[in-house]
Design an enzyme around this catalytic site. Structure first.
Site, short mmCIF file in Angstrom:
data_model
loop_
_atom_site.label_atom_id
_atom_site.label_comp_id
_atom_site.label_asym_id
_atom_site.label_seq_id
_atom_site.Cartn_x
_atom_site.Cartn_y
_atom_site.Cartn_z
CB CYS A 147 0.86 -13.02 -0.96
SG CYS A 147 1.44 -11.39 0.11
CB CYS A 173 1.03 -9.47 -1.88
SG CYS A 173 2.43 -10.26 -1.31
#
Length: 334
Positions: free
Chosen positions: A90, A87
């Site tokens: 993230c 991700c």
């Protein structure tokens, strides 16, 4: 007589709760002894119970979620960062969260959860996309935000979280000692300390509960709590015994009729929720009380909320139905 349609085995893992309570007691005793030794030596050394800054950011998983997050949330709000290695957003958000948590200096703790390795937690929190950020305060789940958001917005959210924790739950965080990096945690130093003095009373309470002696079980748990108000096993056992005592002499038909006729009556809905839980209809019990919180105010709402928290204790914090209901309750309250 204990209702036949509610088996007490499996409702709450008393052995696990007991172990957690003993671990906490050991840690507290170890910290007290460390403080005593420091006082005898003239007060030198770090404050008892203080943690290093590195302890403010932890990795959490399904196996240790109750210990590392739910129990810790009684001392300090725990921010949950759901992330994954693949991700990219993230990787932008996580370092920012870590920096802001460290700056909070013990008012918050960050628990990082890898969704790829913890699919069950992802499902329990009903996460649709990552990064997703939640908080847990005194065992209650609060959704914060999803995706990458501006730093100022995160700062404001964290400030509100700290305020709610202090004003509503009396939680002020944990002490941080910058010089404690590399020191052994107090809890691990207590591993060889004997268990507390309440084993016999707790065993007697469990035996009485299994035998249907609800009054005896309630009194045994209260005896423990009179000397040790923070005893986790006694708290949960008392909630379980008191639930059974409340429904023991109820007329189920009359209770359910009153609840159907008075959907906004807190007392009627609380009684029906007790019956729901004893009958094994856990989600119905939780949903009934969450709906009642939604339509009540003031003291009535608080009474319903407190009963719901008691029923959470009966089922156990690690049950996914409890997690879902906590999230639903948080959405109603906040």
């Amino acid at each position: 007589m204990q209702p036949r349609n509610m088996s007490m085995s499996g409702v709450v893992d008393l052995a696990a709760v007991k172990a957690a309570g003993e671990a906490k007691a050991k840690a507290e005793q170890a910290r007290a002894e460390a403080a005593s030794r420091a006082a005898e030596s003239g007060g030198a050394g770090p404050s008892a119970g203080a943690v290093p800054p590195s302890a403010l950011v932890i990795d959490a998983d399904e196996a240790g979620f109750e210990r590392d997050v739910l129990q810790l949330s009684a001392e300090v709000p725990v921010v949950l960062d759901f992330w994954a290695e693949w991700c990219q957003p993230c990787k932008q958000l996580s370092p920012l969260l870590e920096r802001l948590i460290t700056e909070a200096n013990g008012r918050l703790v960050l628990a990082k959860i890898d969704v790829d390795a913890n699919q069950m937690l992802m499902q329990q929190f009903q996460i649709q996309g990552i990064p997703a950020v939640f908080a847990v305060v005194a065992g209650q789940v609060l959704p914060l935000f999803q995706g990458v958001v501006p730093e100022q917005q995160i700062r404001e959210t964290f400030a509100q979280l700290v305020q709610v924790a202090e004003e509503r739950f009396g939680i002020i965080g944990i002490e941080v000692d910058p010089d404690a990096e590399g020191a052994a945690p107090a809890a691990s130093a207590a591993d060889e300390i004997p268990a507390g003095p309440y084993d016999a009373l707790l065993e007697a309470a469990v035996v009485a509960l299994d035998a249907g002696d609800l009054g005896g079980a309630v009194q045994a748990y209260k005896n423990v709590l009179a000397d040790d108000p923070g005893n986790t096993e006694a708290k949960l056992g008392l909630a379980q015994a008191e639930l059974l005592a409340r429904v023991q002499h109820m007329n189920p038909q009359a209770v359910r009729a009153a609840a159907a006729e008075n959907p906004r009556d807190p007392a009627a809905q609380i009684a029906a929720a007790d019956l729901d839980l004893v009958g094994g209809h856990v989600e119905d019990a939780f949903g009934r009380l969450v709906d009642t919180v939604r339509v009540t105010f003031g003291e009535d709402r608080d009474a319903v909320r407190l009963r719901l928290l008691e029923l959470f204790d009966v089922i156990g914090a690690d049950d996914p139905r409890v997690s879902a209901a906590r999230t639903a309750l948080a959405r109603v309250l906040f």
